[in-house]
Scaffold this motif. Structure first.
Motif, mmCIF file in Angstrom:
data_model
loop_
_atom_site.group_PDB
_atom_site.id
_atom_site.type_symbol
_atom_site.label_atom_id
_atom_site.label_comp_id
_atom_site.label_asym_id
_atom_site.label_seq_id
_atom_site.Cartn_x
_atom_site.Cartn_y
_atom_site.Cartn_z
ATOM 1 N N LEU A 74 0.993 -1.069 -0.173
ATOM 2 C CA LEU A 74 0.052 -0.046 -0.069
ATOM 3 C C LEU A 74 0.877 1.284 0.165
ATOM 4 O O LEU A 74 1.811 1.295 0.608
ATOM 5 N N VAL A 75 0.808 2.193 -0.948
ATOM 6 C CA VAL A 75 1.520 3.467 -0.956
ATOM 7 C C VAL A 75 0.419 4.490 -0.596
ATOM 8 O O VAL A 75 -0.516 4.822 -1.300
ATOM 9 N N MET A 143 -2.373 -9.191 -11.759
ATOM 10 C CA MET A 143 -1.155 -8.850 -11.420
ATOM 11 C C MET A 143 -0.991 -8.146 -9.987
ATOM 12 O O MET A 143 -1.756 -7.189 -9.717
ATOM 13 N N PRO A 144 0.137 -8.567 -9.259
ATOM 14 C CA PRO A 144 0.247 -7.794 -7.965
ATOM 15 C C PRO A 144 0.761 -6.616 -8.478
ATOM 16 O O PRO A 144 1.322 -6.035 -9.631
ATOM 17 N N GLY A 145 0.597 -5.644 -7.514
ATOM 18 C CA GLY A 145 1.050 -4.187 -7.556
ATOM 19 C C GLY A 145 1.024 -3.096 -6.496
ATOM 20 O O GLY A 145 0.774 -3.502 -5.373
ATOM 21 N N GLN A 146 1.140 -2.077 -6.785
ATOM 22 C CA GLN A 146 1.208 -0.907 -5.660
ATOM 23 C C GLN A 146 0.070 -0.271 -5.662
ATOM 24 O O GLN A 146 -0.223 0.512 -6.476
ATOM 25 N N LEU A 147 -0.789 -0.350 -4.774
ATOM 26 C CA LEU A 147 -2.144 0.462 -4.734
ATOM 27 C C LEU A 147 -1.869 1.765 -4.176
ATOM 28 O O LEU A 147 -1.384 2.042 -2.935
ATOM 29 N N ILE A 148 -2.119 2.686 -4.692
ATOM 30 C CA ILE A 148 -1.578 4.081 -4.481
ATOM 31 C C ILE A 148 -2.969 4.910 -3.953
ATOM 32 O O ILE A 148 -3.968 4.824 -4.547
ATOM 33 N N ALA A 176 -3.583 -6.166 4.921
ATOM 34 C CA ALA A 176 -2.539 -6.971 5.537
ATOM 35 C C ALA A 176 -1.278 -6.833 4.992
ATOM 36 O O ALA A 176 -0.641 -7.845 5.073
ATOM 37 N N GLN A 177 -0.799 -5.663 4.399
ATOM 38 C CA GLN A 177 0.502 -5.667 3.669
ATOM 39 C C GLN A 177 1.392 -4.366 4.314
ATOM 40 O O GLN A 177 0.417 -3.373 4.794
ATOM 41 N N ASP A 178 2.228 -4.339 3.793
ATOM 42 C CA ASP A 178 3.231 -3.104 4.479
ATOM 43 C C ASP A 178 2.606 -1.867 3.582
ATOM 44 O O ASP A 178 2.138 -2.026 2.643
ATOM 45 N N CYS A 179 3.009 -0.830 4.334
ATOM 46 C CA CYS A 179 2.630 0.499 3.812
ATOM 47 C C CYS A 179 3.780 1.265 3.418
ATOM 48 O O CYS A 179 4.811 1.526 4.671
ATOM 49 N N PRO A 208 10.639 5.184 4.514
ATOM 50 C CA PRO A 208 10.827 3.612 5.141
ATOM 51 C C PRO A 208 9.324 3.246 5.198
ATOM 52 O O PRO A 208 8.444 3.791 5.785
ATOM 53 N N ARG A 209 9.259 2.030 5.021
ATOM 54 C CA ARG A 209 8.018 1.144 5.069
ATOM 55 C C ARG A 209 7.309 0.979 6.207
ATOM 56 O O ARG A 209 8.502 0.896 7.506
ATOM 57 N N ILE A 210 6.115 1.039 6.577
ATOM 58 C CA ILE A 210 5.421 0.721 7.975
ATOM 59 C C ILE A 210 4.989 -0.978 7.603
ATOM 60 O O ILE A 210 4.442 -0.809 6.918
ATOM 61 N N LYS A 211 5.595 -1.548 8.609
ATOM 62 C CA LYS A 211 5.331 -2.990 8.532
ATOM 63 C C LYS A 211 3.575 -3.301 8.625
ATOM 64 O O LYS A 211 3.012 -2.675 9.575
#
Length: 251
Positions: A74-75, A143-148, A176-179, A208-211
């Motif tokens: 998640l972005v 496809m997997p990807g980055q949800l903005i 339930a993914q990193d952000c 830096p990502r938030i787990k």
């Protein structure tokens, strides 16, 4: 006189930026129909065009900093203008957005949005759409990807404080993914409204990502602190005067 010249340059840039959407969409259309990779390539080509023309037409350099995510995350980004959308989407390999279902029926735009993996939702049914997306990715049907997403829900002008929407926390919990938070200073050079574009360096920075797995309230507090703190630093770097609430070029 200098302002007038830059205003005219900004106007020309703005017009061509929207006009060029159509020829790029048409050129890439056969590939986009054959494969989602063609649609993604078209969108990335458009992002490169906007950044390239911004540099020589209006003197706006663009810079992407930080570790750009390439996995399923998640972005959550600060949103100040159309340019931060261009820069973030152009940086990630497979960006996608949540969109209103009615946009599916927009000529060309709607079909491209679906091909790059955007998630059409009806009012009040976002949870169902997100669950279907996650299931489709897990089953290999998407496809997997980055949800903005934009945590404040809309464009926010520099120096303006606005709350972070709880929907970001809900998505973080549901997916339930990193952000990966994203900060920006783009609004200092590209205002929320108006034609004028300021010369300078527009920056988006992947932080830096938030787990995954934090309590929702803790996640929201951490996200807002990271994005707002770093965005303020980037805006100061671009010459924004917080005391006066005015914008200045950074050179």
């Amino acid at each position: 006189m200098k302002y007038a010249v830059q205003w005219v340059r900004s106007l020309i840039f703005n017009v061509q930026m929207y006009v060029v959407m159509l020829p790029i969409a048409i050129i890439y259309l056969p590939w986009a129909i054959a494969s989602p990779h063609g649609a993604i390539a078209a969108c990335h080509a458009y992002c490169r065009w906007v950044r390239w023309t911004a540099r020589w037409m209006i003197g706006m350099k663009t810079e992407v900093r930080g570790d750009v995510p390439t996995d399923e995350v998640l972005v959550a980004a600060k949103h100040q203008s159309f340019m931060d959308v261009i820069m973030i989407y152009g940086a990630v390999p497979r960006g996608k957005f949540i969109m209103k279902r009615i946009l599916m029926y927009a000529p060309i735009l709607g079909q491209y949005a679906l091909r790059i993996g955007c998630i059409p939702v009806d009012r009040g049914k976002r949870g169902q759409a997100i669950k279907k997306m996650l299931t489709d990715v897990a089953n290999g049907d998407a496809m997997p990807g980055q949800l903005i997403i934009y945590s404040q829900g809309t464009r926010i002008a520099p120096g303006v404080k606005a709350p972070y929407k709880v929907g970001t926390g809900v998505l973080y919990k549901e997916m339930a993914q990193d952000c990966v938070p994203v900060a920006t200073n783009v609004g200092v050079l590209w205002p929320k409204r108006g034609v004028y574009r300021e010369p300078g360096t527009a920056v988006v920075e992947f932080l830096p990502r938030i787990k995954a797995g934090l309590p929702q309230a803790q996640f929201m507090t951490q996200l807002e602190a990271a994005v707002e703190g770093r965005s303020d630093a980037l805006m100061a770097e671009a010459g924004f005067d917080f005391a006066k609430g005015v914008e200045h070029a950074d050179g």
